[in-house]
Design a protein around this motif. Structure first.
Motif, mmCIF file in Angstrom:
data_model
loop_
_atom_site.group_PDB
_atom_site.id
_atom_site.type_symbol
_atom_site.label_atom_id
_atom_site.label_comp_id
_atom_site.label_asym_id
_atom_site.label_seq_id
_atom_site.Cartn_x
_atom_site.Cartn_y
_atom_site.Cartn_z
ATOM 1 N N GLY A 49 0.802 -1.215 0.000
ATOM 2 C CA GLY A 49 0.000 0.000 0.000
ATOM 3 C C GLY A 49 0.837 1.267 0.000
ATOM 4 O O GLY A 49 2.045 1.239 -0.216
ATOM 5 N N ALA A 50 0.196 2.395 0.234
ATOM 6 C CA ALA A 50 0.872 3.698 0.251
ATOM 7 C C ALA A 50 0.153 4.595 1.249
ATOM 8 O O ALA A 50 -1.007 4.371 1.578
ATOM 9 C CB ALA A 50 0.849 4.336 -1.138
ATOM 10 N N THR A 51 0.874 5.590 1.713
ATOM 11 C CA THR A 51 0.284 6.579 2.606
ATOM 12 C C THR A 51 0.360 7.940 1.926
ATOM 13 O O THR A 51 1.429 8.380 1.515
ATOM 14 C CB THR A 51 1.052 6.630 3.951
ATOM 15 N N VAL A 52 -0.777 8.605 1.788
ATOM 16 C CA VAL A 52 -0.838 9.935 1.194
ATOM 17 C C VAL A 52 -0.916 10.930 2.336
ATOM 18 O O VAL A 52 -1.883 10.949 3.094
ATOM 19 C CB VAL A 52 -2.054 10.077 0.262
ATOM 20 N N ARG A 55 -1.049 16.450 -0.920
ATOM 21 C CA ARG A 55 -1.116 16.337 -2.387
ATOM 22 C C ARG A 55 0.250 16.036 -2.987
ATOM 23 O O ARG A 55 0.357 15.404 -4.017
ATOM 24 C CB ARG A 55 -1.643 17.638 -2.987
ATOM 25 N N GLU A 56 1.309 16.477 -2.315
ATOM 26 C CA GLU A 56 2.658 16.303 -2.844
ATOM 27 C C GLU A 56 3.414 15.120 -2.240
ATOM 28 O O GLU A 56 4.421 14.697 -2.791
ATOM 29 C CB GLU A 56 3.492 17.574 -2.597
ATOM 30 N N LEU A 57 2.989 14.618 -1.092
ATOM 31 C CA LEU A 57 3.785 13.604 -0.395
ATOM 32 C C LEU A 57 3.039 12.273 -0.289
ATOM 33 O O LEU A 57 2.045 12.152 0.421
ATOM 34 C CB LEU A 57 4.149 14.103 1.015
ATOM 35 N N VAL A 58 3.556 11.287 -1.034
ATOM 36 C CA VAL A 58 3.033 9.932 -0.992
ATOM 37 C C VAL A 58 4.207 9.008 -0.677
ATOM 38 O O VAL A 58 5.233 9.053 -1.350
ATOM 39 C CB VAL A 58 2.406 9.514 -2.340
#
Length: 110
Positions: A49-52, A55-58
């Motif tokens: 998965g990913a963590t947002v 808007r700029e940092l994932v």
């Protein structure tokens, strides 16, 4: 809503047969809830998965400690918070150190 953290799916030291036996306990528990007409729905989560964070940092993955990783969720009908806690007590996740967060879900059917 039940939010599952940690437990068997977050561990790498279990054999496939141990995992399968544990999953069968989850299936039986879920079928018992369905048999009580609680209309339960949910799913296990897959990784990483990913963590947002903006808007700029994932970033990749949640990077939480394995015992704190959210591994799945379930929504079902409960008469009260106490009723939901009683359902959570029957969850198989405790067998491998998992935990269950019990949260009410707002009902917009007014």
């Amino acid at each position: 809503m039940l939010v599952f953290r940690g437990g068997a799916v977050s561990r790498s030291d279990l054999s496939p047969s141990e995992l399968q036996a544990h999953l069968e306990k989850w299936y039986r528990w879920s079928e018992e809830l369905a048999g009580q007409d609680r209309r339960n729905v949910g799913t296990a989560l897959d990784g990483p998965g990913a963590t947002v964070r903006s808007r700029e940092l994932v970033t990749d993955g949640p990077y939480a400690e394995s015992k704190d990783l959210v591994t799945g969720s379930m929504i079902f009908e409960a008469a009260s918070l106490e009723d939901a806690v009683e359902v959570a007590r029957g969850c198989p996740t405790y067998e491998f150190g998992g935990s269950v967060e019990v949260r009410p879900v707002q009902d917009y059917r007014i």
